[in-house]
Design an enzyme around this catalytic site. Structure first.
Site, PDB file in Angstrom:
ATOM      1  N   ARG A 156       0.868  -1.180   0.000  1.00 58.70           N
ATOM      2  CA  ARG A 156       0.000   0.000   0.000  1.00 58.70           C
ATOM      3  C   ARG A 156       0.904   1.229   0.000  1.00 58.70           C
ATOM      4  O   ARG A 156       1.981   1.235   0.603  1.00 58.70           O
ATOM      5  CB  ARG A 156      -0.870  -0.022   1.257  1.00 58.70           C
ATOM      6  N   HIS A 157       0.458   2.277  -0.656  1.00 62.99           N
ATOM      7  CA  HIS A 157       1.191   3.545  -0.720  1.00 62.99           C
ATOM      8  C   HIS A 157       1.564   4.065   0.672  1.00 62.99           C
ATOM      9  O   HIS A 157       1.010   3.636   1.680  1.00 62.99           O
ATOM     10  CB  HIS A 157       0.344   4.595  -1.445  1.00 62.99           C
ATOM     11  N   TRP A 192      -5.022  12.467   4.393  1.00 65.36           N
ATOM     12  CA  TRP A 192      -6.341  11.893   4.664  1.00 65.36           C
ATOM     13  C   TRP A 192      -6.230  10.605   5.469  1.00 65.36           C
ATOM     14  O   TRP A 192      -7.142  10.280   6.224  1.00 65.36           O
ATOM     15  CB  TRP A 192      -7.125  11.684   3.376  1.00 65.36           C
ATOM     16  N   GLU A 208      -7.453   2.980  -7.028  1.00 67.93           N
ATOM     17  CA  GLU A 208      -8.343   2.665  -5.910  1.00 67.93           C
ATOM     18  C   GLU A 208      -9.804   2.746  -6.314  1.00 67.93           C
ATOM     19  O   GLU A 208     -10.158   3.461  -7.260  1.00 67.93           O
ATOM     20  CB  GLU A 208      -8.070   3.608  -4.733  1.00 67.93           C
ATOM     21  N   ARG A 212      -0.374   9.211  -4.893  1.00 69.12           N
ATOM     22  CA  ARG A 212       0.164   8.629  -3.665  1.00 69.12           C
ATOM     23  C   ARG A 212       0.834   7.274  -3.931  1.00 69.12           C
ATOM     24  O   ARG A 212       1.862   6.959  -3.331  1.00 69.12           O
ATOM     25  CB  ARG A 212      -0.919   8.533  -2.588  1.00 69.12           C
TER      26      ARG A 212
END
Length: 182
Positions: A8-9, A14, A84, A60
């Site tokens: 995952r990035h 956020w 995503e 990202r």
């Protein structure tokens, strides 16, 4: 054994604010950039053999992949199917919002303008089927929603397990195409 890696990035603002990023293009924080660089160093130190990095077009994930590539020297290629899931009206809302928790259990829900989990699974499963036929070993750099689909491709999961599954930023997972459990 044919392996594929997933991460995952790095962290975004956020993520810090506990908001759903979804298809909204949110940048990495300073820590997110550092996490990506550290993952690249980890891959080198562990001698993990990867032929190519494929990454989501969202900044990202793209920035995370490029940091890893800069450190490891591994070629990286944008892969639109790793974008995503579009969570429609829920983007930028709290990740643990009660309404979203309920909506997330409905796999054909389009979230009022978004993409259903079934649509997401179709595009990611199609990609994984293609990569399984290749002789290359890949690192996929994407998102938490994509991590759920990856996990469900390799392992049976209940709807509850699927909805609850997630990984930390820049954690690397290893899957073996020869040992899929379904």
């Amino acid at each position: 054994m044919k392996k594929i890696y997933f991460t995952r990035h790095g962290q975004t603002i956020w993520n810090v604010e506990n908001k759903i990023c979804g298809a909204t293009d949110i940048a990495l924080t300073d820590l997110g950039h550092t996490q990506a660089e550290e993952l690249g160093k980890y891959i080198l130190a562990q001698g993990i053999s990867i032929d190519e990095i494929r990454y989501s077009p969202l900044m990202r994930a793209a920035d995370t992949a490029k940091h890893i590539a800069d450190i490891t020297g591994i070629t990286c290629v944008e892969e639109p199917r790793l974008k995503e899931q579009n969570f429609g009206k829920y983007e930028s809302t709290p990740r643990n919002g009660e309404e979203f928790k309920v909506a997330k259990r409905e796999f054909v829900n389009h979230y009022e303008g978004g993409e259903s989990m079934l649509q997401l699974a179709q595009r990611v499963y199609n990609l994984l089927d293609e990569l399984a036929e290749s002789d290359k070993t890949y690192l996929l750099v994407a998102h938490n929603g994509i991590s759920r689909v990856m996990q469900s491709y390799f392992y049976d999961m209940s709807n509850e397990e699927y909805a609850a599954f997630g990984i930390d930023n820049c954690r690397i997972l290893t899957y073996d195409f020869d040992e899929r459990r379904y």
